[in-house]
Design a protein around this motif. Structure first.
Motif, PDB file in Angstrom:
ATOM      1  N   LEU A  69      17.282  21.369  86.200  1.00  8.89           N
ATOM      2  CA  LEU A  69      17.376  22.501  87.121  1.00  8.89           C
ATOM      3  C   LEU A  69      16.145  22.600  88.020  1.00  8.89           C
ATOM      4  N   SER A  70      14.967  22.329  87.468  1.00 13.10           N
ATOM      5  CA  SER A  70      13.731  22.501  88.242  1.00 13.10           C
ATOM      6  C   SER A  70      13.615  21.509  89.397  1.00 13.10           C
ATOM      7  N   GLN A  71      14.416  20.471  89.400  1.00  9.23           N
ATOM      8  CA  GLN A  71      14.388  19.495  90.486  1.00  9.23           C
ATOM      9  C   GLN A  71      15.201  19.946  91.703  1.00  9.23           C
ATOM     10  N   MET A  72      15.959  21.020  91.563  1.00  6.17           N
ATOM     11  CA  MET A  72      16.850  21.449  92.644  1.00  6.17           C
ATOM     12  C   MET A  72      16.094  21.990  93.848  1.00  6.17           C
ATOM     13  N   LYS A  73      16.515  21.520  95.011  1.00  8.35           N
ATOM     14  CA  LYS A  73      16.090  22.105  96.275  1.00  8.35           C
ATOM     15  C   LYS A  73      17.298  22.875  96.786  1.00  8.35           C
ATOM     16  N   LEU A  74      17.051  24.082  97.276  1.00  2.00           N
ATOM     17  CA  LEU A  74      18.137  24.999  97.608  1.00  2.00           C
ATOM     18  C   LEU A  74      18.025  25.511  99.033  1.00  2.00           C
ATOM     19  N   ARG A  75      19.174  25.909  99.581  1.00  2.00           N
ATOM     20  CA  ARG A  75      19.218  26.595 100.864  1.00  2.00           C
ATOM     21  C   ARG A  75      20.200  27.752 100.732  1.00  2.00           C
ATOM     22  N   GLU A  76      19.758  28.940 101.126  1.00  4.04           N
ATOM     23  CA  GLU A  76      20.627  30.109 101.051  1.00  4.04           C
ATOM     24  C   GLU A  76      21.902  29.870 101.843  1.00  4.04           C
ATOM     25  N   THR A  77      23.018  30.313 101.291  1.00  3.57           N
ATOM     26  CA  THR A  77      24.302  30.132 101.952  1.00  3.57           C
ATOM     27  C   THR A  77      25.313  31.107 101.369  1.00  3.57           C
ATOM     28  N   GLU A  78      26.452  31.148 101.968  1.00  3.60           N
ATOM     29  CA  GLU A  78      27.599  31.862 101.408  1.00  3.60           C
ATOM     30  C   GLU A  78      28.424  30.836 100.648  1.00  3.60           C
ATOM     31  N   ILE A  79      28.938  31.212  99.499  1.00  2.69           N
ATOM     32  CA  ILE A  79      29.748  30.275  98.717  1.00  2.69           C
ATOM     33  C   ILE A  79      31.201  30.396  99.162  1.00  2.69           C
ATOM     34  N   PRO A  80      31.825  29.255  99.467  1.00  6.85           N
ATOM     35  CA  PRO A  80      33.241  29.284  99.871  1.00  6.85           C
ATOM     36  C   PRO A  80      34.130  29.799  98.736  1.00  6.85           C
ATOM     37  N   PHE A  81      35.268  30.373  99.095  1.00  5.35           N
ATOM     38  CA  PHE A  81      36.166  30.964  98.105  1.00  5.35           C
ATOM     39  C   PHE A  81      37.002  29.940  97.352  1.00  5.35           C
ATOM     40  N   HIS A  82      37.175  28.765  97.866  1.00  5.75           N
ATOM     41  CA  HIS A  82      38.109  27.795  97.295  1.00  5.75           C
ATOM     42  C   HIS A  82      37.476  26.849  96.271  1.00  5.75           C
ATOM     43  N   LEU A  83      36.403  27.232  95.645  1.00  6.34           N
ATOM     44  CA  LEU A  83      35.726  26.350  94.709  1.00  6.34           C
ATOM     45  C   LEU A  83      36.396  26.356  93.342  1.00  6.34           C
ATOM     46  N   ALA A  84      36.189  25.266  92.605  1.00  3.07           N
ATOM     47  CA  ALA A  84      36.729  25.145  91.255  1.00  3.07           C
ATOM     48  C   ALA A  84      36.052  26.162  90.335  1.00  3.07           C
ATOM     49  N   GLU A  85      36.617  26.329  89.162  1.00 10.54           N
ATOM     50  CA  GLU A  85      36.088  27.290  88.205  1.00 10.54           C
ATOM     51  C   GLU A  85      34.645  26.930  87.837  1.00 10.54           C
ATOM     52  N   PRO A  86      33.749  27.888  87.931  1.00  8.44           N
ATOM     53  CA  PRO A  86      32.334  27.605  87.679  1.00  8.44           C
ATOM     54  C   PRO A  86      31.992  27.672  86.191  1.00  8.44           C
ATOM     55  N   ASP A  87      30.810  27.186  85.875  1.00 10.48           N
ATOM     56  CA  ASP A  87      30.216  27.390  84.557  1.00 10.48           C
ATOM     57  C   ASP A  87      29.095  28.386  84.721  1.00 10.48           C
ATOM     58  N   GLU A  88      28.989  29.296  83.767  1.00 12.22           N
ATOM     59  CA  GLU A  88      27.954  30.310  83.827  1.00 12.22           C
ATOM     60  C   GLU A  88      27.044  30.158  82.628  1.00 12.22           C
ATOM     61  N   ILE A  89      25.746  30.211  82.903  1.00 14.12           N
ATOM     62  CA  ILE A  89      24.772  30.154  81.831  1.00 14.12           C
ATOM     63  C   ILE A  89      23.746  31.260  82.051  1.00 14.12           C
ATOM     64  N   ALA A  90      23.096  31.641  80.969  1.00 15.95           N
ATOM     65  CA  ALA A  90      22.018  32.620  81.047  1.00 15.95           C
ATOM     66  C   ALA A  90      20.760  31.981  80.499  1.00 15.95           C
ATOM     67  N   ILE A  91      19.680  32.161  81.214  1.00 16.82           N
ATOM     68  CA  ILE A  91      18.370  31.694  80.766  1.00 16.82           C
ATOM     69  C   ILE A  91      17.710  32.879  80.065  1.00 16.82           C
ATOM     70  N   LYS A  92      17.330  32.641  78.812  1.00 15.80           N
ATOM     71  CA  LYS A  92      16.769  33.725  78.006  1.00 15.80           C
ATOM     72  C   LYS A  92      15.293  33.478  77.706  1.00 15.80           C
ATOM     73  N   THR A  93      14.529  34.560  77.760  1.00 18.59           N
ATOM     74  CA  THR A  93      13.128  34.532  77.363  1.00 18.59           C
ATOM     75  C   THR A  93      12.946  35.612  76.309  1.00 18.59           C
ATOM     76  N   SER A  94      12.308  35.279  75.233  1.00 22.99           N
ATOM     77  CA  SER A  94      12.063  36.227  74.138  1.00 22.99           C
ATOM     78  C   SER A  94      13.342  36.945  73.708  1.00 22.99           C
ATOM     79  N   GLY A  95      14.455  36.242  73.704  1.00 25.84           N
ATOM     80  CA  GLY A  95      15.717  36.807  73.245  1.00 25.84           C
ATOM     81  C   GLY A  95      16.459  37.642  74.273  1.00 25.84           C
ATOM     82  N   ASN A  96      15.888  37.854  75.442  1.00 24.80           N
ATOM     83  CA  ASN A  96      16.521  38.666  76.478  1.00 24.80           C
ATOM     84  C   ASN A  96      16.992  37.797  77.632  1.00 24.80           C
TER      85      ASN A  96
END
Length: 156
Positions: A69-96
């Protein structure tokens, strides 16, 4: 005299319009700037995969995912509506939960900062050669069972 006022007015208007256009251009950033730098030294203790309710706590697995993940370079954008089902993850620190990530195969990512409700979620396109499918393959439940001994999976 009137002509000099017009020149000043047109010049100021042109400067204002230029600044407004430049200010609205998509901003380039990195995953490091948008997530890691905002952790303020806190250590990522686990990664929760929402779809499967699997929580990765093994430090080497968490580090592997964070390194990709830390290697990603990003550019702000709007996400198109027709994308495939995403995966969702949560990054936790100290259990939160600290950050929520929504990853799309098509090279888009949403980042939600749980500590900053003012801006809630920001959408980005991944602009470098980091393959979101590689990241997603690390967080698929089937792959997790292959990568980790069963005693290191915390299935809720």
């Amino acid at each position: 005299m009137k002509k000099s006022y017009r020149i000043v007015y047109v010049t100021l208007l042109a400067i204002f319009v230029s600044l407004k256009i430049i200010g609205n251009l998509p901003k380039n950033t990195t995953f490091k700037a948008e997530v890691l730098d905002k952790l303020n030294g806190e250590k990522v203790t686990s990664i929760l995969i929402m779809r499967t309710s699997v929580e990765l706590k093994d430090p080497s697995q968490v580090e592997s995912i964070m390194n990709i993940l830390s290697q990603m370079k990003l550019r702000e954008t709007e996400i198109p509506f027709h994308l495939a089902e995403p995966d969702e993850i949560a990054i936790k620190t100290s259990g939160n939960m600290r950050f929520g990530l929504t990853l799309y195969d098509e090279g888009y990512i949403d980042i939600y900062d749980f500590n900053n409700h003012k801006h809630s979620s920001q959408s980005y396109i991944i602009t470098n050669k980091v393959d979101p499918k590689a990241i997603k393959s690390l967080i698929k439940e089937g792959d997790l069972h292959a990568l980790l001994p069963s005693n290191q999976l915390n299935i809720k």
